[in-house]
Design a protein around this motif. Structure first.
Motif, PDB file in Angstrom:
ATOM      1  N   ASP A 298       0.850  -1.178   0.000  1.00 43.43           N
ATOM      2  CA  ASP A 298       0.000   0.000   0.000  1.00 43.43           C
ATOM      3  C   ASP A 298       0.889   1.231   0.000  1.00 43.43           C
ATOM      4  OD1 ASP A 298      -3.049   0.913   0.974  1.00 43.43           O
ATOM      5  OD2 ASP A 298      -1.443   2.248   1.633  1.00 43.43           O
ATOM      6  N   GLY A 299       0.638   2.159  -0.942  1.00 38.40           N
ATOM      7  CA  GLY A 299       1.498   3.322  -1.079  1.00 38.40           C
ATOM      8  C   GLY A 299       1.572   4.194   0.151  1.00 38.40           C
ATOM      9  N   THR A 300       0.555   4.135   0.996  1.00 35.12           N
ATOM     10  CA  THR A 300       0.533   4.948   2.209  1.00 35.12           C
ATOM     11  C   THR A 300       1.026   4.176   3.423  1.00 35.12           C
ATOM     12  OG1 THR A 300      -1.313   6.265   1.369  1.00 35.12           O
ATOM     13  CG2 THR A 300      -0.946   6.288   3.758  1.00 35.12           C
ATOM     14  N   GLN A 303       5.453   1.435   3.238  1.00 32.74           N
ATOM     15  CA  GLN A 303       6.436   2.205   2.488  1.00 32.74           C
ATOM     16  C   GLN A 303       7.842   1.665   2.733  1.00 32.74           C
ATOM     17  OE1 GLN A 303       5.918   6.354   3.415  1.00 32.74           O
ATOM     18  NE2 GLN A 303       3.970   6.496   2.333  1.00 32.74           N
ATOM     19  N   THR A 309       7.643  -2.042  -4.495  1.00 34.72           N
ATOM     20  CA  THR A 309       8.276  -0.783  -4.892  1.00 34.72           C
ATOM     21  C   THR A 309       9.567  -1.072  -5.652  1.00 34.72           C
ATOM     22  OG1 THR A 309       7.288   0.500  -3.108  1.00 34.72           O
ATOM     23  CG2 THR A 309       9.342   1.332  -4.022  1.00 34.72           C
ATOM     24  N   ILE A 325       4.379   5.095 -11.347  1.00 35.29           N
ATOM     25  CA  ILE A 325       5.522   5.370 -10.473  1.00 35.29           C
ATOM     26  C   ILE A 325       6.182   6.677 -10.909  1.00 35.29           C
ATOM     27  CG2 ILE A 325       5.899   2.935  -9.973  1.00 35.29           C
ATOM     28  CD1 ILE A 325       8.272   3.027 -11.933  1.00 35.29           C
ATOM     29  N   ASN A 394       1.433   0.155 -11.267  1.00 29.30           N
ATOM     30  CA  ASN A 394       0.892   0.845 -10.096  1.00 29.30           C
ATOM     31  C   ASN A 394      -0.249   1.779 -10.499  1.00 29.30           C
ATOM     32  OD1 ASN A 394       0.858   1.460  -7.282  1.00 29.30           O
ATOM     33  ND2 ASN A 394       1.921   3.374  -7.717  1.00 29.30           N
ATOM     34  N   ALA A 405      -2.609   6.245  -3.506  1.00 29.96           N
ATOM     35  CA  ALA A 405      -1.499   6.504  -4.419  1.00 29.96           C
ATOM     36  C   ALA A 405      -0.404   7.329  -3.759  1.00 29.96           C
ATOM     37  CB  ALA A 405      -2.012   7.218  -5.667  1.00 29.96           C
ATOM     38  N   HIS A 406       0.830   6.948  -4.064  1.00 30.93           N
ATOM     39  CA  HIS A 406       2.007   7.661  -3.595  1.00 30.93           C
ATOM     40  C   HIS A 406       2.964   7.741  -4.779  1.00 30.93           C
ATOM     41  CE1 HIS A 406       5.839   8.421  -1.539  1.00 30.93           C
ATOM     42  NE2 HIS A 406       5.135   8.835  -0.506  1.00 30.93           N
ATOM     43  N   PHE A 409       6.042   4.952  -3.493  1.00 31.52           N
ATOM     44  CA  PHE A 409       5.693   3.646  -2.949  1.00 31.52           C
ATOM     45  C   PHE A 409       4.403   3.137  -3.587  1.00 31.52           C
ATOM     46  CE2 PHE A 409       7.984   6.018   0.393  1.00 31.52           C
ATOM     47  CZ  PHE A 409       9.138   5.243   0.420  1.00 31.52           C
ATOM     48  N   VAL A 410       4.374   1.846  -3.916  1.00 33.78           N
ATOM     49  CA  VAL A 410       3.303   1.332  -4.762  1.00 33.78           C
ATOM     50  C   VAL A 410       2.242   0.593  -3.949  1.00 33.78           C
ATOM     51  CG1 VAL A 410       4.982   1.105  -6.628  1.00 33.78           C
ATOM     52  CG2 VAL A 410       4.374  -0.912  -5.284  1.00 33.78           C
ATOM     53  N   SER A 411       1.084   0.410  -4.588  1.00 36.02           N
ATOM     54  CA  SER A 411      -0.049  -0.258  -3.950  1.00 36.02           C
ATOM     55  C   SER A 411      -0.416  -1.575  -4.636  1.00 36.02           C
ATOM     56  CB  SER A 411      -1.270   0.673  -3.953  1.00 36.02           C
ATOM     57  OG  SER A 411      -1.059   1.803  -3.140  1.00 36.02           O
TER      58      SER A 411
END
Length: 542
Positions: A298-300, A303, A309, A325, A394, A405-406, A409-411
């Motif tokens: 999870d991007g949030t 991390q 990632t 990304i 992502n 979404a970040h 860092f991916v989800s």
């Protein structure tokens, strides 16, 4: 939030330098504010939080979850030493599916198959495996203590949590038996105190993993009913099937009939083939009906520069689409032998269509711009020599942003077990002579996957075409970059000294066979030197 809610607790094993004196891990940190088993398991909620830490050990490698310098294991970089990152590397970089451009330590040795017992990447994965085993043991020991006085809902929940911890321990021991063979062995019965674990024979570890899974199976939630990204009976059935399908490698005795027993259970459960192959590898793949057991990212909330990632960033560069990304690292890509399995060659790609959008088998998700990329790899260190792989993305299935979404860092979750794999395992077990399945059903399962891939029946096969050679290639087409290839090639006798070679295998551009002892990785030198009970795997320096 789409993911399991992970609380990053400091378990009894707070910060360790892994050695075979695993009892030394059972000391309390000097800082009284650090958590130990004396205060981690302080109430009912704490057991679920502690269980989440075991799950988290595959996805992140520290106590903070951001790669920020508070690692589980001292002496190994928190991001470099990530469980999934190292597992993926040892399973994929050593095969015909991936190669890496970086000069990090000995990383290129994996595709060349020239590693040695003092390799830092081998030691990193070995350390992660036994870290997870150790914290699972600690959880199980404390759960057993609590069950003596637990009652009602808490007692039933605790039994289920304990079963999940036992599954995760079996899962990591499966990685150990598959990669290292004869390994140190510890369970919850090994109480705190310094000692040298005994080395268990590979066949005996097989029996232990099998007995654990069979014993805990019915204590797990029914298939498809547990919280997302947590183990249920479907995950246990898949792990049993994996164990049985590889039994001849692990023990010398085939168990294909047993594999079919548990594959039939999986296939009869609530899972279904996702109608869109690409969606199984996008950032909202938690919605896919095909995934049986994932590692959640999870991007949030998860991390770290390992895990997914790493996989998405390291595989991007050279003008490839970013797919959610913020930039590529130019590390891992495919080789022409992977593209060959999709009947794709350099001439099929153009600067106007570098992703070969008209490829017949849509599972082949590649990138090659002939104006800036080179098909044949003459310099392993040049990322744009080879073929880019765009399988994992992502972005969501509708093309929109990833959940939570970040920019870095991916989800996207990693599909450890999925139904498409079960279909191909079923077909293989039938072709290998297992009872409990039929050839016609096996052909239908394979064609279900191929119809999804081709969009119609144009890629379908008939029974006479369902051979082991076909299945090894088909597993490559369906499952490439999902962490199966090394194990598959070994089971088919093609990883080292078989008849199959690929680009840069054996550190030769055209490919060369390697010694069969490399079907196992060595026991890391630091553990071998620390524990007088350990014997190195054959072929490696003792």
């Amino acid at each position: 939030m789409k993911k399991i809610n992970i609380t990053y607790l400091i378990m009894l094993v707070a910060t360790v330098i892994l050695s075979s004196c695993l009892g030394d891990l059972d000391v309390e940190p000097i800082d009284p504010n650090d958590a130990t088993s004396n205060n981690v398991f302080k109430d009912e909620l704490a057991y679920k939080e502690a269980l989440a830490k075991i799950y988290a050990s595959y996805a992140i490698s520290g106590q903070d979850g951001d790669g920020g310098g508070n690692p589980d294991i001292a002496g190994i970089d928190e991001n470099f030493g990530n469980y999934l990152r190292q597992y993926w590397g040892l399973q994929q970089l050593s095969t015909d599916e991936a190669i890496i451009a970086w000069d990090d330590a000995t990383i290129k040795n994996f595709h060349w198959q020239t590693w040695s017992p003092n390799d830092v990447f081998i030691a990193a994965l070995y350390s992660r495996i036994f870290y997870t085993v150790t914290i699972a043991n600690e959880f199980i020991r404390n759960a057993d203590d609590a069950l003596g006085s637990a009652s009602g809902t808490f007692a039933s929940d605790l039994e289920a949590y304990k079963a999940e911890a036992r599954f995760l321990r079996a899962f990591s021991y499966w990685h150990a038996i598959d990669m290292f063979g004869n390994v140190p062995f510890i369970t919850e019965s090994d109480l705190p105190g310094a000692f040298f674990p005994q080395q268990i024979e590979r066949a005996d570890l097989f029996n232990y993993i099998e007995s654990e899974l069979l014993d805990m199976e019915m204590s797990l939630p029914a298939a498809g009913t547990n919280e997302y990204a947590r183990a249920d009976r479907g995950a246990a059935w898949m792990l049993l099937a994996k164990l049985y399908l590889n039994a001849e490698v692990y023990t010398g005795t085939e168990r294909n009939t047993d594999a079919l027993t548990y594959l039939n259970n999986v296939i009869a459960a609530s899972y279904s083939i996702d109608p869109t192959y690409e969606n199984v590898f996008r950032a909202d793949n938690n919605l896919s009906s095909e995934i049986i057991f994932p590692l959640a990212f999870d991007g949030t909330n998860t991390q770290q520069y390992g895990g997914m990632t790493f996989l998405l960033h390291a595989s991007n560069g050279g003008g490839m689409p970013l797919n959610g990304i913020d930039g590529g690292w130019g590390g891992i890509r495919g080789i022409k032998d992977l593209a060959d399995k999709f009947d794709a060659s350099a001439g099929d790609f153009s600067s106007a269509d570098p992703e070969f959008s008209t490829i017949a088998d849509q599972r082949g998700m590649f990138y090659y711009d002939p104006s800036s990329w080179v098909w044949d790899i003459t310099n392993v260190g040049t990322f744009t020599e080879g073929v880019g792989v765009t399988k994992f993305k992502n972005i969501s299935s509708d093309g929109g942003p990833a959940p939570n979404a970040h920019p870095t860092f991916v989800s996207t979750d990693f599909p450890v077990f999925r139904l498409g794999d079960a279909y191909l395992m079923y077909a293989e077990a039938v072709v290998r002579g297992g009872s409990g399945g039929s050839l016609s059903t096996a052909v239908n399962y394979v064609n279900d996957l191929r119809e999804r891939a081709y969009g119609d029946a144009s890629g379908n096969i008939v029974a006479s075409e369902l051979t082991l050679d076909f299945l090894l290639d088909e597993r490559g087409r369906e499952l490439y970059w999902e962490g199966h290839r090394r194990t598959d090639l070994i089971r088919f006798g093609q990883f080292t000294n078989g008849s199959y070679i690929w680009e840069w295998k054996g550190n030769v551009q055209t490919g060369a066979t390697t010694d069969s002892y490399r079907d196992l990785y060595p026991i890391p030198s630091n553990d071998l030197n620390a524990n007088p009970n350990l014997v190195q795997n054959d072929g490696y320096p003792q």
